[in-house]
Scaffold this active site. Sequence first.
Site, PDB file in Angstrom:
ATOM      1  N   CYS A 278       0.803  -1.227   0.000  1.00 46.81           N
ATOM      2  CA  CYS A 278       0.000   0.000   0.000  1.00 46.81           C
ATOM      3  C   CYS A 278       0.832   1.271   0.000  1.00 46.81           C
ATOM      4  O   CYS A 278       0.279   2.373   0.010  1.00 46.81           O
ATOM      5  CB  CYS A 278      -0.943  -0.017   1.204  1.00 46.81           C
ATOM      6  SG  CYS A 278      -2.011  -1.471   1.231  1.00 46.81           S
TER       7      CYS A 278
ATOM      8  N   GLU B 178      -1.310   5.652  13.592  1.00 48.78           N
ATOM      9  CA  GLU B 178      -0.927   6.851  12.857  1.00 48.78           C
ATOM     10  C   GLU B 178      -1.085   8.104  13.717  1.00 48.78           C
ATOM     11  O   GLU B 178      -0.259   9.020  13.660  1.00 48.78           O
ATOM     12  CB  GLU B 178      -1.735   6.987  11.573  1.00 48.78           C
ATOM     13  CG  GLU B 178      -1.240   8.115  10.683  1.00 48.78           C
ATOM     14  CD  GLU B 178      -1.828   8.101   9.281  1.00 48.78           C
ATOM     15  OE1 GLU B 178      -1.337   8.867   8.431  1.00 48.78           O
ATOM     16  OE2 GLU B 178      -2.786   7.330   9.033  1.00 48.78           O
TER      17      GLU B 178
ATOM     18  N   HIS C  13      -9.667   2.236   0.156  1.00 49.15           N
ATOM     19  CA  HIS C  13      -8.219   2.035   0.120  1.00 49.15           C
ATOM     20  C   HIS C  13      -7.838   1.452  -1.232  1.00 49.15           C
ATOM     21  O   HIS C  13      -8.175   0.313  -1.544  1.00 49.15           O
ATOM     22  CB  HIS C  13      -7.816   1.097   1.253  1.00 49.15           C
ATOM     23  CG  HIS C  13      -6.337   1.030   1.487  1.00 49.15           C
ATOM     24  ND1 HIS C  13      -5.412   1.604   0.641  1.00 49.15           N
ATOM     25  CD2 HIS C  13      -5.607   0.441   2.491  1.00 49.15           C
ATOM     26  CE1 HIS C  13      -4.200   1.377   1.106  1.00 49.15           C
ATOM     27  NE2 HIS C  13      -4.290   0.683   2.217  1.00 49.15           N
TER      28      HIS C  13
ATOM     29  N   LYS D  13      -9.392   8.306   1.949  1.00 52.99           N
ATOM     30  CA  LYS D  13      -9.971   6.954   1.927  1.00 52.99           C
ATOM     31  C   LYS D  13     -11.381   6.917   2.488  1.00 52.99           C
ATOM     32  O   LYS D  13     -12.119   5.964   2.247  1.00 52.99           O
ATOM     33  CB  LYS D  13      -9.066   5.987   2.703  1.00 52.99           C
ATOM     34  CG  LYS D  13      -7.705   5.760   2.061  1.00 52.99           C
ATOM     35  CD  LYS D  13      -6.882   4.772   2.873  1.00 52.99           C
ATOM     36  CE  LYS D  13      -5.512   4.527   2.267  1.00 52.99           C
ATOM     37  NZ  LYS D  13      -4.592   5.663   2.446  1.00 52.99           N
TER      38      LYS D  13
ATOM     39  N   PHE E  32       1.647  -3.319   4.158  1.00 52.45           N
ATOM     40  CA  PHE E  32       1.947  -4.647   4.687  1.00 52.45           C
ATOM     41  C   PHE E  32       3.442  -4.914   4.550  1.00 52.45           C
ATOM     42  O   PHE E  32       4.090  -4.496   3.593  1.00 52.45           O
ATOM     43  CB  PHE E  32       1.169  -5.718   3.920  1.00 52.45           C
ATOM     44  CG  PHE E  32      -0.273  -5.867   4.334  1.00 52.45           C
ATOM     45  CD1 PHE E  32      -0.859  -5.014   5.264  1.00 52.45           C
ATOM     46  CD2 PHE E  32      -1.058  -6.883   3.787  1.00 52.45           C
ATOM     47  CE1 PHE E  32      -2.187  -5.163   5.636  1.00 52.45           C
ATOM     48  CE2 PHE E  32      -2.387  -7.041   4.156  1.00 52.45           C
ATOM     49  CZ  PHE E  32      -2.960  -6.187   5.079  1.00 52.45           C
TER      50      PHE E  32
ATOM     51  N   HIS F 169      -2.608   8.355   5.939  1.00 51.91           N
ATOM     52  CA  HIS F 169      -2.890   7.014   5.432  1.00 51.91           C
ATOM     53  C   HIS F 169      -4.336   6.661   5.789  1.00 51.91           C
ATOM     54  O   HIS F 169      -5.076   6.163   4.955  1.00 51.91           O
ATOM     55  CB  HIS F 169      -1.902   6.021   6.040  1.00 51.91           C
ATOM     56  CG  HIS F 169      -1.954   4.658   5.432  1.00 51.91           C
ATOM     57  ND1 HIS F 169      -1.845   4.448   4.073  1.00 51.91           N
ATOM     58  CD2 HIS F 169      -2.105   3.419   6.000  1.00 51.91           C
ATOM     59  CE1 HIS F 169      -1.918   3.142   3.826  1.00 51.91           C
ATOM     60  NE2 HIS F 169      -2.078   2.500   4.969  1.00 51.91           N
TER      61      HIS F 169
END
Length: 412
Positions: free
Chosen positions: A164, A315, A341, A336, A400, A304
């Site tokens: 991502c 975050e 996402h 998002k 990830f 994010h």
Amino acid sequence: MAKRRVVVTGMGVLSPIGVGLPETWQAMLSGKNGIFPITHFDASSFPCSFAGEINGFDPSAYFPDKMTRKMDRFMQLGMAGGIEAIQDSGMEVNEENACRIGVYIGSGIGGINTIESTTVLYQERGNRRVSPFYIPMTITNMISGNLSILYGLKGPNLSMVTACTTGTHAIGEAGRLIEYGDADIMVAGGAEAPISPTSLAGFSAARALSRRNDDPQTASRPWDTGRDGFVMGEGAGIMVLEEYEHAKSRGARIYCELSGFGMSGDAYHITSPSPGGEGAARCMDNALHNAGISKDRVDYVNAHGTSTPQGDIAETMALKQSFAGHARKLAISSNKSMIGHLLGAAGGVEAVMTAMSIFHQVIPPTINLVEQDGECDLDYVPNESRDRKIDVALSNSFGFGGTNGTLVFAKI
């Protein structure tokens, strides 16, 4: 050798709320929601049956049908975004400059739809029915490859796969190629078309996705107490990056400057963020150090902000760790919340939106923020866009494998 300055001179985007930059930007400012039940296939039996699909995308508006048939959907989206960005930049490619213009576009998953359909075809009808274009239809670097061939771009031709964080890393690394003289112009970003049965099944099995099947429109809700996972989306976000003096010499419109880029690794877990957001904090620190910009100059963070229980808290903690007291002066929002996402494309789309925020001095909202989590206690620009003076902004992506990326953009 001193670093050369890098600016943004063109942008292209395709998202669940718009095909093209003007449509997507206006939809984002108005808080439009792009999350609906999946139509690409029958997802009614899945724990999560909704996503951010792009409606109204016509590949024939960008390239011939013969070319379309040789590209997976992720490639079509990335190519379309690249074409729009190049057109938006006003640049012209000729024999003299072609070797100084490159491409750096990635994808987190690549051609998963073609991989699935070809696997079924092979099982049902054997190896002779597999297309000779199967491999170039699915491998990640072929957005860069096809775009390079289409325009005759003979500079660096690269791709990136970092989950991502892909789009963010691709833009950051492309900027560095310009900084150190390997190119004068780079077309960079990310694209993804992950809405497929096995992809949906895999993320569902990992319990990563929201399960609000009764109300998809409120499913993506970063920093809200009711968040229960992210929502998958598809799209592309591409930038044309250019050396500053080169852009000035041709009279290019400049959206903003790409001032810095930072990376870090959590070295902690394959899917969960490091405790306290330590890795993300280091990433932001690295980016601002690279930019030579003090933290008290940052006005906005395009977060994010995935709408996952752990990720949003991590975050928030990372922002507090990195910015200390200045964290409470930041405006922070999550694209998002409207588009879901977009995995490897997320960083590209969010970088484009960050540049637009600086150019227009306005911040898109975080929608669906109804009851803010007490552990997420910063200013997330809830539900309505906000006019604000923005001199410096960050765009964050975390993926990830514990891979992190932050871009620093500045008004010019």
